[in-house]
Design a protein around this motif. Structure first.
Motif, mmCIF file in Angstrom:
data_model
loop_
_atom_site.group_PDB
_atom_site.id
_atom_site.type_symbol
_atom_site.label_atom_id
_atom_site.label_comp_id
_atom_site.label_asym_id
_atom_site.label_seq_id
_atom_site.Cartn_x
_atom_site.Cartn_y
_atom_site.Cartn_z
ATOM 1 N N LEU A 20 3.023 -2.988 -1.749
ATOM 2 C CA LEU A 20 3.076 -1.965 -0.902
ATOM 3 C C LEU A 20 4.318 -1.840 -0.305
ATOM 4 O O LEU A 20 5.068 -2.646 -0.308
ATOM 5 N N ILE A 40 3.773 -3.868 7.729
ATOM 6 C CA ILE A 40 3.050 -3.515 6.691
ATOM 7 C C ILE A 40 3.670 -3.939 5.543
ATOM 8 O O ILE A 40 4.857 -3.930 5.293
ATOM 9 N N ILE A 44 0.116 -9.925 3.199
ATOM 10 C CA ILE A 44 -0.854 -9.722 4.487
ATOM 11 C C ILE A 44 -1.325 -10.983 4.753
ATOM 12 O O ILE A 44 -2.329 -11.202 4.117
ATOM 13 N N ALA A 183 -3.430 -0.488 4.455
ATOM 14 C CA ALA A 183 -3.466 -1.221 3.183
ATOM 15 C C ALA A 183 -4.368 -0.259 2.333
ATOM 16 O O ALA A 183 -3.747 -0.152 1.124
ATOM 17 N N THR A 187 -2.795 1.829 -0.929
ATOM 18 C CA THR A 187 -3.396 1.374 -2.234
ATOM 19 C C THR A 187 -3.944 2.491 -2.810
ATOM 20 O O THR A 187 -3.849 2.994 -4.005
#
Length: 230
Positions: A20, A40, A44, A183, A187
């Motif tokens: 990401l 971010i 994570i 997230a 995605t």
């Protein structure tokens, strides 16, 4: 890894979070210390938060930073904290040498307590904790080195699938977890060929996808993505 016969790494231990795009924080207008506004990244851990605990000790406070879970409490070496004599601000933050450094106003601590602080260097943090947990299983890893690109020829030794998306989204809306929203949004946007992605760029098609997956009204999804705090 231990079950695969891995006992250590003789070369470099590289940590990659490029699944990401990186962002230093979810929202730039929030206080520096709030746990619901971390960085971010494609890595994570603990919602990109580090656990800060303080206890009264002779002459001041005993402070600790860890990445606790239900079963483990590994010490964190990529983040530290010091109590200083001041009234304000409550927290100050800086980065140096690939580490995160916090100071807290000692006058605000009171008795024993704890709180979650946001992580801004998630790759270093995840690699640090992974190294500690691997060592506990007899796997010797060198210091983690975050890298921008996934090395050529990389292959998966061990994988851990996530829970099903509907369960993730229901939990996200129940607890208003901002980083989950980001997230999932990033995605989904990447999977649909989006350019600049993220929950704040979530399209109507992605909202409908989330709505169907979670079994909730899309308005709840929008509220969670746009203004949730934890």
């Amino acid at each position: 890894m231990a079950q695969q016969g891995v006992t250590g790494v003789r070369g470099r231990f590289l940590v990659w979070g490029g699944a990401l795009p990186y962002a230093e924080a979810i929202a730039a207008d929030q206080p520096v210390h709030v746990g619901y506004n971390p960085a971010i990244s494609g890595l994570i851990l603990n919602y990109n938060r580090v656990h800060f605990e303080w206890k009264r000790a002779k002459g001041g406070y005993a402070l600790a930073m860890d990445a606790r879970s239900e079963r483990h409490v590994p010490k964190v070496y990529t983040a530290d904290v010091a109590a200083v004599a001041r009234q304000a601000p409550l927290f100050e933050y800086r980065q140096a040498g690939g580490r995160e450094h916090w100071t807290v106003a000692a006058s605000a601590l009171g008795k024993d307590g704890s709180r979650w602080l946001p992580v801004r260097l998630p790759e270093a943090y995840a690699g640090d904790v992974f190294q500690t947990l691997a060592r506990a299983r007899g796997i010797d890893l060198p210091a983690p080195e975050p890298v921008r690109a996934l090395p050529a020829g990389a292959r998966v030794l061990v994988g851990q699938p996530s829970e099903a998306l509907p369960k993730i989204l229901r939990s996200m809306m129940k607890y208003s977890t901002n980083i989950t929203a980001e997230a999932v949004g990033m995605t989904a946007s990447a999977a649909r060929g989006g350019g600049e992605c993220g929950a704040r760029r979530f399209g109507r098609g992605d909202e409908r996808l989330a709505e169907r997956a979670a079994g909730r009204h899309a308005g709840a999804v929008r509220r969670s993505f746009g203004s949730g705090r934890r």
